[in-house]
Design a protein around this motif. Structure first.
Motif: not given
Lengths: 270, 270
Positions: B1-29
């Motif tokens: 069984m693999a080590c399962r990881v969930e990410l939770l990205s928090i911030g209005n700037e992500l929902l406004l589209g001002n910030t691309v969620n590069t944290n999520a892709s960096w951590i996922a990689t």
């Protein structure tokens, strides 16, 4: 009440980190500018149970729109439309308008060649029973629109130029109409030489004085010991003139609170 | 069984589209390369109820890790730690180790100056009762680690260089250990001159022959009528030699299935 929009991004490549989710930020920017508000973005892999489970959860929150990206192409792991059908408890069937769009796409792209409607190609025309196809100006798989309760569900392809094209041609006007004249206004300022923790009480003060104005600080790093923060002032409102004046006053009040020190500089960006 | 990881990205700037969620892709990689599997990424705004609601839902799925980014700074809308406390039904209190880290950070950054621990700065030391701070090598707010059931919750800052630094110094080894020797292997190939819908049955065939190997097609556009697809072959396995051979064979089998036509070209990328 603002037009509330949830996004569901589908694809293992997003969970592996191979692809940065620029679809989500692009759509969020567009929704915001159209007067809507993105309230949540969920990303799951190409997994029927996960996708349909999220859709069921989203529908309970009754947003005005649920926009999905990814998983409507010809490969085995494109399962968004099956997952929507599962969540809505409807069957899938070949939609003749969708099939016609697919045929026309191939005919236009390969004039004179007979592109057979193989099983993989027919897959892109298999829509949930209540789904209507919308044309894809930049690719093969049509977008799909359907309604459940107060929520309009829109399924877009994962390929960015295709998702953008369908958004612009079919979806933007629906969101604009749902926003009922609400508009988004914003201002950015640049502050150098003050730490975020020093700015924090000034932000609080301005937000208390201007209800409806939201101020977000974005730390942009430290250069030679000088912290650099960008501040984003925004509001969504019906009355343009009032909103703009409110934002302008909030920015001015904020700037007047900052200490006058030689190392502090501020700049209005846009 | 693999080590399962969930990410939770928090911030209005992500929902406004001002910030691309590069944290999520960096951590996922990073998680993928460490042998873990990101199973879901959720993004919500700076809203106590939304954040704690998501955490409650995530914990029901019992992942090995829940990694949050954003919302642990000094401003009013930094509410991640309060939301974690709410979801875990514990109180928050000033953690003396966290306060010490914050003091040391200011002392190192402003030698000789007396940086007062204002309310905004003290906020970054207010952790859920069961939380332990981890040093932030690139910023003020410490990361926070705590455990609930089988899930390790890790709260990272939203500023990318701070999130990355804490991930690398404190979190990577925990994920590596949890993955128990599982490793990720991948190969990319470039195919030009064949439509995705034509490749689809070949992908199905190879995946049936090589269980555990996952093949994902990434359409990269069409140039002068020639479709360009990149295919990603991957597997997560304990035995390096076996996994590599399996991937190699899967790629070779796949290539042997492609039609030999003048317009078709393939290239192994890495």
């Amino acid at each position: 009440m603002a037009c509330r929009v949830e996004l569901l991004s589908i694809g293992n490549e997003l969970l592996l980190g191979n692809t940065v989710n620029t679809n989500a930020s692009w759509i969020a920017t567009r929704v915001t500018k159209l007067g809507g508000a993105v309230t949540r973005i969920t990303t799951v892999g190409d997994n029927l149970k996960d996708i349909s489970g999220v859709i069921t959860q989203v529908l309970k929150r009754k947003p005005d729109f649920l926009i999905t990206t990814g998983g409507i192409g010809p490969t085995f792991d494109d399962m968004t439309l099956n997952a929507v059908a599962k969540a809505l408890h409807v069957s899938v069937r070949v939609d003749h308008d969708a099939l016609e769009m697919i045929r026309k796409h191939y005919a236009a792209r390969f004039p004179g060649r007979d592109i057979k409607i193989t099983k993989a190609r027919l897959k892109m025309a298999r829509l949930p029973l209540i789904g209507k196809p919308v044309p894809n100006p930049k690719g093969t798989a049509p977008g799909v629109v359907m309604r459940k309760g107060r929520t309009t569900i829109v399924c877009l392809p994962g390929v960015p130029r295709e998702a953008k094209a369908i958004f612009n041609t079919s979806l933007a006007k629906m969101i604009r109409a749902s926003a009922q004249g609400m508009e988004f206004f914003e201002k950015w300022i640049d502050v150098k030489g003050i730490m975020e923790s020093t700015l924090s009480p000034f932000i609080d003060k301005v937000m208390r004085k201007y209800p409806g104005v939201y101020v977000k600080s974005h730390p942009r790093g430290i250069e030679r010991g000088i912290p650099h923060i960008q501040l984003h002032f925004s509001t969504t409102a019906l009355r343009k003139k009032l909103a703009k004046r409110k934002l302008k006053n909030a920015v001015e009040d904020f700037l007047s609170l900052l200490p006058e020190r030689s190392e502090v500089s501020t700049r209005l960006l846009r």
